[in-house]
Design an enzyme around this catalytic site. Structure first.
Site, PDB file in Angstrom:
ATOM      1  N   SER A   1      -7.162 -28.994 -15.783  1.00 12.28           N
ATOM      2  CA  SER A   1      -8.236 -29.995 -15.723  1.00 12.28           C
ATOM      3  C   SER A   1      -7.700 -31.392 -16.021  1.00 12.28           C
ATOM      4  CB  SER A   1      -9.317 -29.666 -16.758  1.00 12.28           C
ATOM      5  OG  SER A   1      -9.971 -28.478 -16.410  1.00 12.28           O
TER       6      SER A   1
ATOM      7  N   ARG B   1     -17.634 -22.738  -0.933  1.00  5.26           N
ATOM      8  CA  ARG B   1     -18.195 -23.188  -2.214  1.00  5.26           C
ATOM      9  C   ARG B   1     -19.162 -24.361  -2.064  1.00  5.26           C
ATOM     10  NH1 ARG B   1     -13.593 -23.269  -6.573  1.00  5.26           N
ATOM     11  NH2 ARG B   1     -15.419 -23.460  -7.919  1.00  5.26           N
TER      12      ARG B   1
ATOM     13  N   ASP C   1     -14.331 -20.416 -17.639  1.00  5.04           N
ATOM     14  CA  ASP C   1     -13.102 -19.903 -17.013  1.00  5.04           C
ATOM     15  C   ASP C   1     -12.505 -18.714 -17.769  1.00  5.04           C
ATOM     16  OD1 ASP C   1     -13.345 -21.769 -15.023  1.00  5.04           O
ATOM     17  OD2 ASP C   1     -11.914 -23.177 -15.903  1.00  5.04           O
TER      18      ASP C   1
HETATM   19  C1  S3P Z   1     -13.356 -27.673 -14.254  1.00  9.48           C
HETATM   20  C2  S3P Z   1     -14.655 -27.350 -14.516  1.00  9.48           C
HETATM   21  C3  S3P Z   1     -15.214 -26.010 -14.319  1.00  9.48           C
HETATM   22  C4  S3P Z   1     -14.132 -24.962 -14.256  1.00  9.48           C
HETATM   23  C5  S3P Z   1     -13.008 -25.362 -13.360  1.00  9.48           C
HETATM   24  C6  S3P Z   1     -12.378 -26.667 -13.801  1.00  9.48           C
HETATM   25  C7  S3P Z   1     -12.933 -29.062 -14.450  1.00  9.48           C
HETATM   26  O1  S3P Z   1     -15.934 -25.984 -13.110  1.00  9.48           O
HETATM   27  O2  S3P Z   1     -14.657 -23.727 -13.833  1.00  9.48           O
HETATM   28  O3  S3P Z   1     -11.993 -24.363 -13.365  1.00  9.48           O
HETATM   29  O4  S3P Z   1     -11.710 -29.341 -14.481  1.00  9.48           O
HETATM   30  O5  S3P Z   1     -13.800 -29.918 -14.576  1.00  9.48           O
HETATM   31  P1  S3P Z   1     -17.405 -26.631 -13.007  1.00  9.48           P
HETATM   32  O6  S3P Z   1     -17.308 -28.008 -13.485  1.00  9.48           O
HETATM   33  O7  S3P Z   1     -17.770 -26.556 -11.566  1.00  9.48           O
HETATM   34  O8  S3P Z   1     -18.263 -25.742 -13.853  1.00  9.48           O
END
Ligand code: S3P
Length: 413
Positions: free
Chosen positions: A8, A106, A299
């Site tokens: 992230s 998605r 996650d």
């Molecule tokens: C993430 C947010 C999550 C997570 C993804 C990474 C991010 O998704 O599942 O692996 O880096 O902001 P969502 O924001 O769609 O819930």
């Protein structure tokens, strides 16, 4: 053990590095294919990027990027597509974002709707699926209440807000990871937060940073959960991300009976990181995960499901509908793999109920093209009575190319 940089944070630093003035130098950048997708999109948008393994150097262009010649390929990465959409909405050109088969299924409406309200023209295939066509515009700030809890959408709107006229306010239904806010601040933008609302004034200039990205705690979760199912295991993870919006897995494992200590903790660019020691305590209890905790663990839910049969009282997961629209339908995928290994699993629309004290046996299972399903299935396999064959396990490369090598090395000790 030590892990490649958090996925992230790597995405966000690479994107903001491209929008900043000066050269951003990153160490321990995520080795996953997803973050490589972000780098190649940023290159196609005119940013000079050099990479030597974990070291990444981004030559920032300031807020104005260059029109790409071809559609931008986000590969498997929802983060790349959603957050880049926020940046592209504020550019003076048209662009197209595409992705692989999984990403093309998605939902992108969640990011398109608010960006349209800000003035960008965005269209997708049926149901607003990729490819996304974006005609950038001079954006207007909005105040937006997000109907779904999504850190990707929140970040996209804050990035768009940076490029908009006025003050953009984003309110999330429950608290999600805050790397977007912290990264913007690290690059010298002012972002305000009050409860679940954050705001950013448009027109602020970003300044390049030098940073070492902490190890990915969502990758660490697979090893922590593996340690949880072996009596007398003792795992030390160095330099791992400990941001409170990401570290809920530690709280859950403690509540389940693991002995976890944080041996040291440091802060860099607003992100906490440190060394975690995890040892199995007296047996592994079960737990129930629902509400805001589900969002905080989004996650990590596949790997929690993976160890559920080895707990004393099982694990129940609720309020996790979002799992159905991840890289795969993670509720269906985990249910199918655990059942193939002999577990009884109850499937709900928004979660799973997996009773404890269930021995698993060898089986042939599938990754469903999803990196976290491959890794979670490997963790379930560690406690099984026979060999588990995971089809298409190479997809672990999406977030953690060294996963199987690291797992093997830890098991041999
Ligand atoms: C993430 C947010 C999550 C997570 C993804 C990474 C991010 O998704 O599942 O692996 O880096 O902001 P969502 O924001 O769609 O819930």
């Amino acid at each position: 053990m030590r892990l490649p940089g958090d996925k992230s944070i790597s995405h966000r630093y690479a994107m903001l590095g491209g929008l900043a003035a000066g050269i951003t130098e990153l160490e321990n950048f995520s080795s996953g294919a997803d973050c490589a997708s972000t780098l190649s999109c940023m290159r196609a948008l005119g940013c000079a990027i050099e990479r030597q393994e974990g070291k990444v150097r981004v030559q920032g262009r300031g807020a104005a990027l260059e029109q790409p010649e071809h559609p931008l390929d986000c590969g498997n990465s929802g983060s790349s597509m959603r957050m880049l959409a926020g940046i592209l909405a504020g550019q003076s050109f048209a662009s197209v974002l595409t992705g692989d088969e999984s990403l093309s299924r998605r939902p992108m409406q969640r990011v398109a709707t608010p960006l349209q309200k800000m003035g960008a023209a965005i269209s997708g295939a049926e149901g607003c699926r990729p490819p996304l066509h974006i005609q950038g515009a001079r954006l207007r700030a909005i105040e937006y209440q997000m109907p779904v809890a999504s850190a990707q959408v929140k970040s996209a709107l804050l990035f768009a807000g940076l490029l908009a006229e006025g003050e953009t306010v984003v309110e999330e239904p429950v608290r999600t990871r805050d790397h977007g806010e912290l990264a913007l601040r690290a690059f010298a933008a002012q972002v305000n937060r009050r409860g679940n609302r954050c705001s950013i004034a448009g027109g602020q200039k970003l300044r390049a940073i030098r940073a070492t990205i902490p190890g990915d705690i969502s990758s660490a979760a697979f090893f922590l959960c593996a340690a949880a199912i072996f009596p007398e295991s003792n795992l030390l993870v160095d330099d791992v991300l400990l941001n409170p919006t990401r570290a809920a897995i530690l709280d859950v494992l403690i509540a389940m009976g693991m002995r976890i200590s944080v041996l040291n903790i440091e802060e860099h660019h607003g992100e906490l990181a440190g060394t975690v020691q995890a040892r199995q305590g007296a047996g592994l209890r079960g737990t129930r995960i629902a509400g805001a905790q589900t969002a905080a663990l989004i996650d990590e839910l596949p790997v929690l499901a993976a160890i559920a049969p080895y707990t004393q009282d099982g694990i129940e997961i609720r309020d996790a509908r979002e799992l159905r629209v991840k890289e795969s339908d993670r509720i269906a995928a985990m249910a199918e793999n655990l059942r193939a290994m002999g577990a009884r699993v109850e499937v709900r629309e928004d979660g799973l109920l997996i009773p404890g004290r269930q021995p698993l046996h060898g089986a042939e299972v599938d990754s469903f093209g999803d990196h976290r399903i491959a890794m979670a299935s490997a963790v379930a396999a560690l406690g099984a009575g026979g060999a588990v064959h995971i089809r298409n396990a190479g997809v672990v490369d999406i977030s953690y190319p060294g996963f199987f090598t690291t797992l093997q090395a830890l098991l041999q000790r």
